[in-house]
Structures are given as C-alpha cells and as structure tokens.
Motif scaffolding. Structure first.
Motif, PDB file in Angstrom:
ATOM      1  N   GLY A 175       2.605  -0.814   9.916  1.00 53.69           N
ATOM      2  CA  GLY A 175       1.252  -0.813   8.873  1.00 53.69           C
ATOM      3  C   GLY A 175       0.231  -1.678   9.526  1.00 53.69           C
ATOM      4  O   GLY A 175      -0.598  -1.431   8.766  1.00 53.69           O
ATOM      5  N   PHE A 176       0.300  -2.879   9.561  1.00 56.18           N
ATOM      6  CA  PHE A 176      -0.100  -3.561  10.855  1.00 56.18           C
ATOM      7  C   PHE A 176      -0.838  -3.358  11.543  1.00 56.18           C
ATOM      8  O   PHE A 176      -1.115  -4.478  12.362  1.00 56.18           O
ATOM      9  CB  PHE A 176      -0.071  -5.673  10.136  1.00 56.18           C
ATOM     10  CG  PHE A 176      -0.103  -5.462   8.769  1.00 56.18           C
ATOM     11  CD1 PHE A 176      -1.027  -4.562   7.816  1.00 56.18           C
ATOM     12  CD2 PHE A 176      -0.007  -6.386   7.638  1.00 56.18           C
ATOM     13  CE1 PHE A 176      -1.362  -4.744   5.561  1.00 56.18           C
ATOM     14  CE2 PHE A 176       0.521  -6.239   6.395  1.00 56.18           C
ATOM     15  CZ  PHE A 176      -0.624  -5.975   5.826  1.00 56.18           C
TER      16      PHE A 176
ATOM     17  N   GLU B 173      -1.589   3.160  11.932  1.00 57.75           N
ATOM     18  CA  GLU B 173      -0.649   2.813  12.082  1.00 57.75           C
ATOM     19  C   GLU B 173      -0.658   4.578  12.486  1.00 57.75           C
ATOM     20  O   GLU B 173       1.282   4.661  12.494  1.00 57.75           O
ATOM     21  CB  GLU B 173       0.178   3.141  10.657  1.00 57.75           C
ATOM     22  CG  GLU B 173       1.781   3.186  10.011  1.00 57.75           C
ATOM     23  CD  GLU B 173       1.733   2.652   9.199  1.00 57.75           C
ATOM     24  OE1 GLU B 173       2.926   2.832   8.491  1.00 57.75           O
ATOM     25  OE2 GLU B 173       0.559   2.556   8.095  1.00 57.75           O
TER      26      GLU B 173
ATOM     27  N   PRO C 282      -3.137  -9.476   2.179  1.00 63.21           N
ATOM     28  CA  PRO C 282      -3.328  -8.689   2.780  1.00 63.21           C
ATOM     29  C   PRO C 282      -4.447  -8.466   4.178  1.00 63.21           C
ATOM     30  O   PRO C 282      -5.152 -10.169   4.356  1.00 63.21           O
ATOM     31  CB  PRO C 282      -4.831  -8.741   1.716  1.00 63.21           C
ATOM     32  CG  PRO C 282      -4.398  -8.939   0.587  1.00 63.21           C
ATOM     33  CD  PRO C 282      -3.356 -10.012   1.494  1.00 63.21           C
ATOM     34  N   PRO C 283      -5.248  -8.003   5.279  1.00 60.63           N
ATOM     35  CA  PRO C 283      -5.563  -8.201   6.031  1.00 60.63           C
ATOM     36  C   PRO C 283      -6.869  -8.977   5.965  1.00 60.63           C
ATOM     37  O   PRO C 283      -7.530  -7.467   5.077  1.00 60.63           O
ATOM     38  CB  PRO C 283      -5.355  -6.527   6.962  1.00 60.63           C
ATOM     39  CG  PRO C 283      -5.277  -5.611   5.986  1.00 60.63           C
ATOM     40  CD  PRO C 283      -4.484  -6.764   4.804  1.00 60.63           C
TER      41      PRO C 283
ATOM     42  N   PHE D  53      -6.761   0.390   9.566  1.00 61.19           N
ATOM     43  CA  PHE D  53      -5.310   0.403   9.590  1.00 61.19           C
ATOM     44  C   PHE D  53      -4.214   1.646   9.379  1.00 61.19           C
ATOM     45  O   PHE D  53      -3.623   2.111  10.517  1.00 61.19           O
ATOM     46  CB  PHE D  53      -4.907  -0.662   8.840  1.00 61.19           C
ATOM     47  CG  PHE D  53      -5.376  -1.765   9.028  1.00 61.19           C
ATOM     48  CD1 PHE D  53      -4.643  -3.159  10.130  1.00 61.19           C
ATOM     49  CD2 PHE D  53      -6.727  -2.516   8.504  1.00 61.19           C
ATOM     50  CE1 PHE D  53      -4.865  -3.987  10.027  1.00 61.19           C
ATOM     51  CE2 PHE D  53      -6.964  -4.056   8.080  1.00 61.19           C
ATOM     52  CZ  PHE D  53      -6.301  -4.911   9.432  1.00 61.19           C
ATOM     53  N   LEU D  54      -4.553   2.710   8.313  1.00 66.61           N
ATOM     54  CA  LEU D  54      -3.815   3.490   8.184  1.00 66.61           C
ATOM     55  C   LEU D  54      -3.738   4.244   9.571  1.00 66.61           C
ATOM     56  O   LEU D  54      -3.252   5.265  10.237  1.00 66.61           O
ATOM     57  CB  LEU D  54      -4.354   5.014   7.097  1.00 66.61           C
ATOM     58  CG  LEU D  54      -3.820   5.724   6.422  1.00 66.61           C
ATOM     59  CD1 LEU D  54      -2.285   5.830   7.112  1.00 66.61           C
ATOM     60  CD2 LEU D  54      -3.726   6.319   5.346  1.00 66.61           C
TER      61      LEU D  54
ATOM     62  N   VAL E  38      -5.548   2.296  -1.703  1.00 65.36           N
ATOM     63  CA  VAL E  38      -5.766   1.417  -1.117  1.00 65.36           C
ATOM     64  C   VAL E  38      -6.793   1.112  -0.529  1.00 65.36           C
ATOM     65  O   VAL E  38      -7.717   1.978  -1.319  1.00 65.36           O
ATOM     66  CB  VAL E  38      -4.196   2.394   0.484  1.00 65.36           C
ATOM     67  CG1 VAL E  38      -3.728   2.610  -0.431  1.00 65.36           C
ATOM     68  CG2 VAL E  38      -5.413   3.399   1.090  1.00 65.36           C
TER      69      VAL E  38
ATOM     70  N   ASP F  34     -10.834  -0.717   3.704  1.00 63.66           N
ATOM     71  CA  ASP F  34     -10.506  -1.044   4.939  1.00 63.66           C
ATOM     72  C   ASP F  34      -9.605  -0.624   5.323  1.00 63.66           C
ATOM     73  O   ASP F  34      -9.138  -0.790   6.613  1.00 63.66           O
ATOM     74  CB  ASP F  34     -11.039  -2.978   5.071  1.00 63.66           C
ATOM     75  CG  ASP F  34      -9.956  -3.459   4.319  1.00 63.66           C
ATOM     76  OD1 ASP F  34      -8.964  -2.876   3.445  1.00 63.66           O
ATOM     77  OD2 ASP F  34      -9.484  -4.386   4.535  1.00 63.66           O
ATOM     78  N   PHE F  35      -8.572  -0.832   4.606  1.00 58.97           N
ATOM     79  CA  PHE F  35      -6.948  -0.046   5.591  1.00 58.97           C
ATOM     80  C   PHE F  35      -7.293   0.761   5.971  1.00 58.97           C
ATOM     81  O   PHE F  35      -6.207   1.865   6.452  1.00 58.97           O
ATOM     82  CB  PHE F  35      -5.826  -0.609   3.516  1.00 58.97           C
ATOM     83  CG  PHE F  35      -4.377   0.107   4.461  1.00 58.97           C
ATOM     84  CD1 PHE F  35      -3.759  -0.187   5.057  1.00 58.97           C
ATOM     85  CD2 PHE F  35      -3.729   1.169   4.497  1.00 58.97           C
ATOM     86  CE1 PHE F  35      -2.626  -0.071   5.448  1.00 58.97           C
ATOM     87  CE2 PHE F  35      -3.080   1.664   4.233  1.00 58.97           C
ATOM     88  CZ  PHE F  35      -1.982   0.115   4.870  1.00 58.97           C
TER      89      PHE F  35
ATOM     90  N   TYR G 159       1.372  -1.047  -0.030  1.00 55.52           N
ATOM     91  CA  TYR G 159      -0.013   0.416   0.147  1.00 55.52           C
ATOM     92  C   TYR G 159       0.638   1.247  -0.224  1.00 55.52           C
ATOM     93  O   TYR G 159       0.346   2.474   0.140  1.00 55.52           O
ATOM     94  CB  TYR G 159      -0.905  -0.285   1.095  1.00 55.52           C
ATOM     95  CG  TYR G 159      -1.820  -0.544   1.149  1.00 55.52           C
ATOM     96  CD1 TYR G 159      -2.241  -2.148   0.570  1.00 55.52           C
ATOM     97  CD2 TYR G 159      -1.635  -1.814   2.396  1.00 55.52           C
ATOM     98  CE1 TYR G 159      -3.364  -2.531   0.669  1.00 55.52           C
ATOM     99  CE2 TYR G 159      -2.187  -2.997   2.936  1.00 55.52           C
ATOM    100  CZ  TYR G 159      -3.435  -3.416   1.427  1.00 55.52           C
ATOM    101  OH  TYR G 159      -4.031  -4.913   2.136  1.00 55.52           O
TER     102      TYR G 159
ATOM    103  N   CYS H  90      -2.597 -10.676   9.576  1.00 54.59           N
ATOM    104  CA  CYS H  90      -2.406  -9.896   8.752  1.00 54.59           C
ATOM    105  C   CYS H  90      -0.656 -10.248   8.888  1.00 54.59           C
ATOM    106  O   CYS H  90      -0.527 -11.435   9.543  1.00 54.59           O
ATOM    107  CB  CYS H  90      -2.527  -8.230   9.085  1.00 54.59           C
ATOM    108  SG  CYS H  90      -2.311  -8.452  10.580  1.00 54.59           S
TER     109      CYS H  90
END
Length: 346
Positions: free
Chosen positions: A156-157, A60, A318-319, A56-57, A48, A51-52, A23, A176
């Motif tokens: 990132g995760f 992070e 991918p998560p 996730f973003l 991206v 969901d990320f 990503y 993930c």
C-alpha cells in the motif's frame, strides 16, 4: 451490491474476515476457478483520503501487476465494481503473519530465522532490482504459507523509484509506515533514500525474529531517535545469539545511511550463508562479517536496558509529505500523528 454477492458472481465463496487496515479490509474466500483458498483485499474509494486515492493506490495496483517472486504474495486478480469498490484477490497466508507467530511461539531459533530472513531479503532484492520500494516493512506484513515460508505482502505504501539525470534514485520526502520500524532519517523528516529505508526495517525485523521483542521502545519517539542515532543496539543475554547474527543486525541498524548495508551485502553476510550453520560462531572468515576487535553492539555506559519493548501490532502512520526540518519540530509532528492513531508517545 453486497460484497458477498459480487464475489459469488465472480466465483468466490466468502469466508471469514482476516483483518482491517487504515484503508482496506481483508477477507478469506474460496476460488472455484483456482480451487484454492485466497485472501481478498477490499478498498472502498469513497472511504479513503484523496491523496491515497490519487497517489498511493495507483502505485500499489501497478506494482502488484509487476511482481512475480516466490517470497512475495501472488496477486491473482484485480477488479472494480461500479460502486467504487476495488477487489484484490491474492495468495492466502495460511499460517497467519510473523508477528502473531512470534508472539505465540516466542523468538525463532537462528536456523529458522536464517531461512525466513533469507527469503525476505531475497524478496527485497527482487523488488529493489526493479526499483520498487516497500516502505512499510514490518512483521504484520510478512505472511506465512502452509509450510511457514515468508511471503511479503501489503504494498500500500510502495512506489516505483524515479531517477535523476545521473541515474541516481531520487530522494523521498513522504513519511509513511510504522514508527517502530522507521529509520531515523525518516523520523527526522530528512529527505531519504527509499531503498535504504527498507534496509533499516529489515534490521528491526531480524532483531524481532531472534529476540522476540522490539529493538527500540517507540513509546517515546524523541528518546528512541536518540538511541538510534547513537547506534545503540541491546541484545538480551538470555537469547545466546551468535556473534555473526548480532553483527548483521548491528550493521543493518546503522544510523549513517552511507555505512548501512545494502541488500546485496546482507545476502553475502556470513550469517546468511548455509555453510555457516554447522560451524562455530568464532569462525567468521566466510562471507561479509565485521572484523572489529570488540563486539560493536555492546551497550555503551549509561545505556538504558529498558530501551527495548514487547511486541505489539504497529499501526500505520498516515502518509504525509515532509519538508526538511529540525528534529524537535519533526518529532512533535510525528507524535501528533501517532496520537491521532491512539499510540502514546509519552
């Protein structure tokens, strides 16, 4: 607006590309303000998954503003343009990542591995004490500074753990990271303790440090899981590892989450104590070491010595939220995810 122009206006002179992940892409640059070379992670919101972007973003970015540890990559600045590109300016790993270092130079001597693993374990303890879990620990995410010290990177995760009414860390259901570094409970789709997941990945990393290969062959996920659950850990005879080093790896790569070492136990283990460096490998009275009569890491009858595999970069999976399911069904799901990434599971 062109990325070079954006960065130039903020006092950064763009350098070479350092890599590209699922990503984001990372480039080097020179900071006129800091007077040092830096790494800049660039994330394009338009490219991206939702969901990320939504889950996730934000995690992070929040975590990067919290972390401040000598063995964690420093974050100097985070900004976003009106075009939807996020720029994360970070400390540069001048000597590259640990995977390339080992592929180029071979397995580390135990003294060097001890130093680097202690730095990594200290960084993980720092994170876990803040209830932050990484969930993507792998050699590619361990950068080396100009003096070859470990710098933990790529959150990132990662996530901040939540706790229930009794103060216990709640279980996670998100798969993930990279399959080769994933704990068996994660690959099985069982709701897992995220801190304990990080510990398993530490064991894989330490094995790679001292052996120069992966402890399990992830080209067949189902077979790998069987070996992991049977607690099979095979060490190459040519490496001549000390008993203490093998003991630590074996106790970290413990399929039973209730018996797997915690980060404090790892840091107290006799192999990681500086005073053990000049002592005979037979001396195991200091620190936490297994007192088993026979080496517990010895291959069991019928053990496939080809279960280990050579070092290769591990692509992130991918998560995905997982519900508890049976092993057969979940390994098929994981295999499908890896096939999408071009990773063979046959």
């Amino acid at each position: 607006m062109d990325e070079d122009v954006v960065l130039r206006r903020r006092g950064y002179i763009m350098g070479v590309s350092l890599g590209e992940g699922s990503y984001a892409k990372v480039k080097s640059a020179y900071s006129e303000r800091l007077k040092i070379n830096v790494a800049i992670k660039i994330i394009d919101r338009k490219k991206v998954p939702n969901d990320f972007l939504e889950k996730f973003l934000p995690q992070e970015l929040r975590i990067l503003t919290i972390l401040n540890h000598g063995s964690v990559i420093k974050t100097y600045e985070i900004f976003e343009t009106i075009q939807g590109k996020i720029y994360i300016v970070m400390e540069l790993g001048a000597q590259g990542d640990l995977l390339e270092f080992i592929k180029t130079r071979g397995a580390l001597q135990e003294d060097d591995a001890r130093k680097k693993f202690h730095q990594l374990s200290s960084a993980i303890k720092y994170c876990h004490d803040l209830d932050i879990v990484h969930r993507d620990l792998k050699c590619e995410n361990l950068l080396l500074d100009k003096d070859f010290n470990i710098k933990l990177s790529d959150f990132g995760f990662s996530k901040c753990c939540s706790r229930d009414n009794n103060g216990r860390v709640t279980l996670s259901k998100t798969f993930c990271g990279s399959a080769a570094y994933a704990a068996p409970e994660v690959l099985q789709g069982i709701p897992y303790q995220p801190k304990v997941y990080d510990i398993w990945s530490l064991g894989v990393i330490l094995y790679i440090m001292v052996c120069g290969s992966m402890p399990y062959d992830d080209s067949n996920i189902k077979r790998m899981l069987r070996f992991q659950k049977e607690h099979r850990v095979n060490f190459p005879h040519c490496k001549h590892l000390t008993r203490e080093c093998k003991d630590l790896i074996y106790r970290i790569l413990q399929p039973d989450v209730d018996q797997r070492l915690h980060i404090d136990q790892i840091l107290r283990h006799c192999w990681l104590q500086p005073k053990m460096q000049d002592l005979s490998s037979a001396a195991t009275s200091e620190g936490e070491c297994s007192q088993r009569a026979e080496p517990s890491w010895m291959p069991k009858p019928g053990y496939d010595k080809k279960s280990t595999t050579k070092l290769e970069p591990q692509k992130e999976t991918p998560p995905k939220e997982q519900s508890e399911t049976n092993l057969e069904e979940h390994t098929m799901q994981v295999a499908k995810q890896l096939d999408v990434l071009g990773i063979s599971t046959q």
